[in-house]
Design a protein around this motif. Sequence first.
Motif, PDB file in Angstrom:
ATOM      1  N   ILE A 138       0.823  -1.209   0.000  1.00 16.10           N
ATOM      2  CA  ILE A 138       0.000   0.000   0.000  1.00 16.10           C
ATOM      3  C   ILE A 138       0.858   1.260   0.000  1.00 16.10           C
ATOM      4  CG2 ILE A 138      -1.623   1.348   1.408  1.00 16.10           C
ATOM      5  CD1 ILE A 138      -2.969  -0.853  -0.130  1.00 16.10           C
ATOM      6  N   SER A 139       2.084   1.176   0.531  1.00 15.82           N
ATOM      7  CA  SER A 139       2.931   2.371   0.626  1.00 15.82           C
ATOM      8  C   SER A 139       3.221   2.984  -0.734  1.00 15.82           C
ATOM      9  CB  SER A 139       4.244   2.034   1.340  1.00 15.82           C
ATOM     10  OG  SER A 139       5.043   1.159   0.557  1.00 15.82           O
ATOM     11  N   ARG A 140       3.295   2.146  -1.787  1.00 12.50           N
ATOM     12  CA  ARG A 140       3.509   2.686  -3.144  1.00 12.50           C
ATOM     13  C   ARG A 140       2.420   3.675  -3.507  1.00 12.50           C
ATOM     14  NH1 ARG A 140       6.328  -0.379  -6.882  1.00 12.50           N
ATOM     15  NH2 ARG A 140       5.777   1.240  -8.392  1.00 12.50           N
TER      16      ARG A 140
ATOM     17  N   ALA B 148      -7.315  -1.978 -12.368  1.00 11.47           N
ATOM     18  CA  ALA B 148      -8.063  -1.823 -13.621  1.00 11.47           C
ATOM     19  C   ALA B 148      -7.113  -1.778 -14.820  1.00 11.47           C
ATOM     20  CB  ALA B 148      -8.914  -0.560 -13.571  1.00 11.47           C
ATOM     21  N   ILE B 149      -5.955  -1.142 -14.653  1.00 10.30           N
ATOM     22  CA  ILE B 149      -4.964  -1.125 -15.733  1.00 10.30           C
ATOM     23  C   ILE B 149      -4.466  -2.547 -16.005  1.00 10.30           C
ATOM     24  CG2 ILE B 149      -2.682  -0.300 -16.434  1.00 10.30           C
ATOM     25  CD1 ILE B 149      -3.202   2.215 -14.741  1.00 10.30           C
TER      26      ILE B 149
ATOM     27  N   HIS C 255       8.660  -9.725 -18.860  1.00 12.30           N
ATOM     28  CA  HIS C 255       8.769  -9.077 -17.547  1.00 12.30           C
ATOM     29  C   HIS C 255       7.496  -8.298 -17.213  1.00 12.30           C
ATOM     30  CE1 HIS C 255      12.866  -9.981 -16.279  1.00 12.30           C
ATOM     31  NE2 HIS C 255      13.262  -9.824 -17.540  1.00 12.30           N
ATOM     32  N   TRP C 256       6.950  -7.605 -18.211  1.00 18.20           N
ATOM     33  CA  TRP C 256       5.733  -6.826 -17.996  1.00 18.20           C
ATOM     34  C   TRP C 256       4.554  -7.743 -17.686  1.00 18.20           C
ATOM     35  CZ3 TRP C 256       4.539  -2.117 -16.796  1.00 18.20           C
ATOM     36  CH2 TRP C 256       3.239  -1.635 -17.006  1.00 18.20           C
ATOM     37  N   ARG C 257       4.426  -8.797 -18.436  1.00 16.14           N
ATOM     38  CA  ARG C 257       3.346  -9.759 -18.219  1.00 16.14           C
ATOM     39  C   ARG C 257       3.439 -10.361 -16.829  1.00 16.14           C
ATOM     40  NH1 ARG C 257       4.011 -15.541 -17.490  1.00 16.14           N
ATOM     41  NH2 ARG C 257       2.616 -16.694 -18.872  1.00 16.14           N
ATOM     42  N   ASN C 258       4.672 -10.671 -16.384  1.00 18.99           N
ATOM     43  CA  ASN C 258       4.849 -11.232 -15.052  1.00 18.99           C
ATOM     44  C   ASN C 258       4.509 -10.228 -13.959  1.00 18.99           C
ATOM     45  OD1 ASN C 258       5.628 -13.644 -16.159  1.00 18.99           O
ATOM     46  ND2 ASN C 258       7.814 -13.371 -15.777  1.00 18.99           N
ATOM     47  N   ARG C 259       4.850  -8.959 -14.180  1.00 19.79           N
ATOM     48  CA  ARG C 259       4.501  -7.929 -13.196  1.00 19.79           C
ATOM     49  C   ARG C 259       2.986  -7.850 -13.035  1.00 19.79           C
ATOM     50  NH1 ARG C 259       6.672  -3.398 -10.785  1.00 19.79           N
ATOM     51  NH2 ARG C 259       8.701  -3.788 -11.735  1.00 19.79           N
ATOM     52  N   ILE C 260       2.265  -7.907 -14.140  1.00 14.97           N
ATOM     53  CA  ILE C 260       0.804  -7.871 -14.085  1.00 14.97           C
ATOM     54  C   ILE C 260       0.267  -9.133 -13.416  1.00 14.97           C
ATOM     55  CG2 ILE C 260      -1.272  -7.975 -15.526  1.00 14.97           C
ATOM     56  CD1 ILE C 260       0.268  -6.145 -17.503  1.00 14.97           C
TER      57      ILE C 260
ATOM     58  N   HIS D 129       1.565 -10.966 -11.247  1.00 15.18           N
ATOM     59  CA  HIS D 129       1.855 -10.993  -9.820  1.00 15.18           C
ATOM     60  C   HIS D 129       1.308  -9.755  -9.104  1.00 15.18           C
ATOM     61  CE1 HIS D 129       4.702 -14.083 -11.266  1.00 15.18           C
ATOM     62  NE2 HIS D 129       4.453 -14.632 -10.089  1.00 15.18           N
ATOM     63  N   HIS D 130       0.391  -9.053  -9.779  1.00 10.06           N
ATOM     64  CA  HIS D 130      -0.369  -7.967  -9.155  1.00 10.06           C
ATOM     65  C   HIS D 130       0.517  -6.809  -8.685  1.00 10.06           C
ATOM     66  CE1 HIS D 130      -3.129 -11.266  -9.346  1.00 10.06           C
ATOM     67  NE2 HIS D 130      -2.561 -11.902  -8.353  1.00 10.06           N
ATOM     68  N   GLY D 131       1.562  -6.536  -9.464  1.00  9.32           N
ATOM     69  CA  GLY D 131       2.459  -5.451  -9.104  1.00  9.32           C
ATOM     70  C   GLY D 131       1.905  -4.099  -9.489  1.00  9.32           C
ATOM     71  N   ALA D 132       2.534  -3.060  -8.964  1.00  2.00           N
ATOM     72  CA  ALA D 132       2.176  -1.694  -9.352  1.00  2.00           C
ATOM     73  C   ALA D 132       2.692  -1.433 -10.762  1.00  2.00           C
ATOM     74  CB  ALA D 132       2.776  -0.698  -8.369  1.00  2.00           C
ATOM     75  N   VAL D 133       1.800  -1.015 -11.647  1.00  3.00           N
ATOM     76  CA  VAL D 133       2.182  -0.739 -13.034  1.00  3.00           C
ATOM     77  C   VAL D 133       1.846   0.685 -13.456  1.00  3.00           C
ATOM     78  CG1 VAL D 133       1.895  -3.168 -13.690  1.00  3.00           C
ATOM     79  CG2 VAL D 133      -0.011  -1.576 -14.007  1.00  3.00           C
TER      80      VAL D 133
END
Length: 225
Positions: A26-28, A49-50, A170-175, A177-181
């Motif tokens: 949440i800090s992000r 949503a993104i 890398h981008w697909r993996n970030r999404i 794994h529910h990362g901030a994008v």
Amino acid sequence: MVMQYLFSCMPNTFVGVESTISAIRISRYLVEAKGNHQRALRLYVWNAAICEAFYFPSQIVEVAIRNRLHHSLANKFGPDWYASSAFFSPLPNRLKNELEAVIRKCQRDHGPQLTINHIIAAMSLGFWCHILTSWFESQLWQDGLQEAFPHIPTDISRQQAYDKIDQFRHWRNRIAHHGAVFDKSPMKELKNMEEVLSWICPETLWFMRQFNDVQKAIGRKPVRS
């Protein structure tokens, strides 16, 4: 276009969500929200949503990549390339282990109905990216990349193609794994995905764009409260 996500919460709700999701995650959003708890949660929903909007184009691009690389492998090693010693023997151990594990799982899941399509779908995107490394330079790519990517410009090297596809991975993996994008240049990543797909099939790129809501999702950033 901006959109105010229409919800507010009591302080104890924020504390509960922060505890559940983790203060670090949440800090992000708190930093972006200048410490405003309501806006931080709205930004969290906006980021989700993104990610959701990227699901469809990511699916199209990943499936297209693996199908085209399967095509090149089949032309070189035969339709059951995964069972070819000429393909299997030179693989690094980690990919040998992955391939063997996938084959065992697919055999368990599909039995006598097992087809090459099950193997193709089950292999990781990292496996497919590896097909574009220098490991397969002499076997697959000496004559260029056009067999795998019919519309790729001739001045794009194997390494450049690998870099762009690995960037997508890398981008697909970030999404996934529910990362901030939201602050990671999502439109730049979409353009990269579109370029890769343009190498494969301009008509499929057109189709993907018709149902691509990434730009709309990005435009719905919550206004300051």
